[in-house]
Design an enzyme around this catalytic site. Structure first.
Site, short mmCIF file in Angstrom:
data_model
loop_
_atom_site.label_atom_id
_atom_site.label_comp_id
_atom_site.label_asym_id
_atom_site.label_seq_id
_atom_site.Cartn_x
_atom_site.Cartn_y
_atom_site.Cartn_z
N HIS A 1 -0.97 -7.86 8.77
CA HIS A 1 -1.04 -6.44 8.44
C HIS A 1 -0.62 -5.53 9.60
O HIS A 1 0.18 -4.62 9.43
CB HIS A 1 -2.47 -6.03 8.04
CG HIS A 1 -3.06 -6.86 6.93
ND1 HIS A 1 -2.31 -7.48 5.97
CD2 HIS A 1 -4.36 -7.14 6.62
CE1 HIS A 1 -3.10 -8.11 5.13
NE2 HIS A 1 -4.35 -7.92 5.49
N ASP B 1 -6.29 -13.21 10.84
CA ASP B 1 -6.65 -12.55 9.59
C ASP B 1 -5.86 -11.25 9.38
O ASP B 1 -5.38 -11.00 8.27
CB ASP B 1 -8.17 -12.24 9.61
CG ASP B 1 -8.68 -11.74 8.27
OD1 ASP B 1 -8.23 -12.27 7.23
OD2 ASP B 1 -9.53 -10.84 8.25
N LYS C 1 -14.16 -5.94 12.92
CA LYS C 1 -15.23 -5.84 11.92
C LYS C 1 -16.45 -5.24 12.61
O LYS C 1 -16.63 -5.36 13.81
CB LYS C 1 -15.60 -7.24 11.41
CG LYS C 1 -14.41 -7.98 10.79
CD LYS C 1 -14.52 -8.05 9.30
CE LYS C 1 -13.37 -8.79 8.65
NZ LYS C 1 -12.88 -8.13 7.45
N LYS D 1 0.85 -1.19 0.00
CA LYS D 1 0.00 0.00 0.00
C LYS D 1 0.88 1.23 0.00
O LYS D 1 1.83 1.33 0.78
CB LYS D 1 -0.87 0.01 1.27
CG LYS D 1 -2.07 -0.91 1.17
CD LYS D 1 -2.91 -0.79 2.43
CE LYS D 1 -4.06 -1.74 2.39
NZ LYS D 1 -5.33 -1.10 2.14
#
Ligand code: BG6
Length: 509
Positions: free
Chosen positions: A278, A273, A364, A220
């Site tokens: 990340h 996840d 989330k 990114k």
């Protein structure tokens, strides 16, 4: 009077002059590599094999009809084709019953072609399909035949991680690994032991420099800008340490849920996840020592050192949450104990960071969708002004997405008037770059060219698993939280001594 600051001691990043919004640093494209790699090369419009002897000459996509392929990989291939950077066969392997013609149609239906019809017309004849079971030798014999003269294929495993070992093994047995590279999607293993086992399987068939482990955060623009901003500005280095930094926060918040990925998500959870990969990669980017070069290994070496210096998470330093309604999502176990939120307090055992909490959280169905870093500086040693103690100290805030990249510095300035009292302001600089390549476009292009700088190395992946390992598969149920909130109230205790969690503010234009 203008005061000049000292220049950074080493130019670790290529100089590109103006760094305004549309003219960011770009690594050379394949075309550029060809232009600079000496005499005797064929014309630029030849295929990639002719352009660069090190480039892969075919892309083989396992999982060619899967979710990831549809959402990320085909759009990236289209974008590469649009830039004239994809001039090689793309062979999808999947169990579905397509022939090549139907497969092209399938890809076309799944792409937004507005403005890219010419690119698709160039891509379409290159698309091919091999139907077969990943575990059957016949699939690989068919693939080998389809590859024909191609000698340097790139295999992209966009398949469930538990199928990786079988595919790698079959590729080896069928003589498909010679000259080849392999790209693997995260999560890379389920824990330290399985990551090590997978690395061992891979290393039997591929050299480390031919293995490309994807963490799309590394590609990114905004994440790369963290390293750029730190090391292209000498002004930061004196304060970028435990003497001046009081705490660091990283938030990766999403206001949506598992969105049709319930079965996958329920087998991983937030820690596997996004935290193990990340978020820890962002922490490594923020906390690493300056690399002495920008090439593939110098930066990755520094990041591994940080990951190894992070203490494994103690039970008391993590709060897991699950949004209300998660258990009713399609594909999710109605009794699921999997977390959709995790807040963690990390400690880095390094001279530079001793005692500075790194607070990270991801979830989330939170109140907003935003990825943000806040580096909070210490307060001035004395409160000189006759005003209430300001609620916040100075800080640097880095908005990493989703739609914009912004850097803000929080400071106090005097409020107009006779009294020496102040107000909080932000020096805010926003860079919106809709034309920046999507991380997948960048990563696939780099893997085809054999450039591993933006991929995770074996030691980094293993070091990151070592950090999260104690927090995996907790038998205690996660705390329930309201959709649209900032997660379970319990998480606030982790950040209490750092002034609480900073909610990413709404994006400014
Ligand atoms: C993926 C996770 O790796 O990253 C997803 O599997 C998450 O659950 C996504 O939504 C976030 O990526 P981005 O680029 O949208 O911030």
């Amino acid at each position: 009077m203008v005061t000049h600051w000292m220049k950074p001691p080493l130019a670790a990043f290529p100089q590109i002059g103006h760094t305004g919004s549309r003219r960011r640093r770009r690594r050379p494209s394949c075309r550029k590599i060809a232009e600079t790699s000496g005499p005797g090369l064929p014309p630029l419009d030849g295929d990639l094999e002719a352009l660069d002897a090190l480039s892969s000459d075919a892309l083989v996509l396992f999982g060619g009809t899967g979710d990831l392929a549809r959402k990320k990989i085909y759009p990236a291939l289209l974008a590469l084709a649009k830039r004239g950077r994809l001039d090689l066969p793309v062979i999808a392997v999947a169990r579905g019953g397509f022939d090549a013609e139907r497969f092209r149609e399938y890809v076309r239906e799944n792409l937004q072609l507005a403005g890219a019809r010419d690119a698709f017309d160039r891509l379409a004849p290159r698309l091919d399909f091999v139907r077969g079971d990943y575990r059957a030798g016949a699939t690989y014999a068919a693939l080998r035949r389809r590859l024909g003269e191609r000698e340097r294929p790139l295999y992209y495993l966009a398949i469930p991680p538990d199928a990786f070992p079988d595919v790698v093994d079959q590729l080896g047995r069928s003589g498909c690994t010679r000259g080849a590279r392999v790209v693997l999607e995260k999560p890379f293993g389920r824990d330290l032991a399985s990551a090590r086992a997978l690395n061992a399987v891979l290393r039997e068939r591929f050299a480390e420099e031919s293995i490309f482990r994807i963490d799309h955060y590394l590609a990114k623009e905004a994440v790369q800008n963290l390293a750029y901003f730190r090391f292209a500005n000498a002004v930061l280095e004196p304060v970028w340490n435990r003497h001046y930094v009081a705490s660091v926060q990283v938030t990766q918040a999403e206001d949506f849920g598992v969105e049709g990925r319930g079965a996958f998500y329920d087998s991983v959870g937030a820690i596997r996840d996004v935290v193990q990969n990340h978020l820890l990669q962002i922490v490594a980017m923020l906390a690493m020592e300056p690399p002495n070069r920008l090439d593939g290994d110098a930066q990755r070496d520094e990041k591994v050192k940080v990951l190894r210096a992070i203490r494994p998470i103690a039970r008391s330093d993590i709060v897991r949450g699950q949004y209300r309604g998660y258990r009713g999502e399609a594909g999710v176990d109605p009794e699921s104990g999997v977390e959709t939120f995790a807040a963690v307090r990390l400690a880095i055992d390094a001279w530079r960071w001793a005692g500075v909490p790194f607070l990270i959280r991801a979830g989330k169905r939170l109140a907003a969708t935003a990825t943000e870093v806040v580096v909070e500086f210490v307060r001035p040693p004395r409160q000189l002004f006759a005003e209430p103690v300001p609620s916040r100290a100075n800080y640097a805030r880095f908005r990493l997405g989703p739609d914009r990249v912004a850097i803000a510095i929080g400071v106090r300035t005097k409020a107009p008037g006779a009294a020496m009292v102040g107000r909080d302001i932000e020096l805010y600089c926003c860079d919106q770059e809709p034309e920046a390549p999507d991380p997948y476009e960048r990563l696939i292009g780099d893997a085809l060219a054999g450039d591993g700088m933006l991929f995770a190395r074996e030691e980094a992946v293993e070091a990151a698993w070592r950090v999260v390992e104690p927090a995996l598969d907790d038998a205690e149920p996660p705390f329930e939280y309201e959709p649209g909130s900032w997660g379970p109230a319990r998480a606030s205790a982790l950040a209490a001594d750092a002034g609480g969690w900073h909610a990413p503010p709404p994006d400014r234009l």
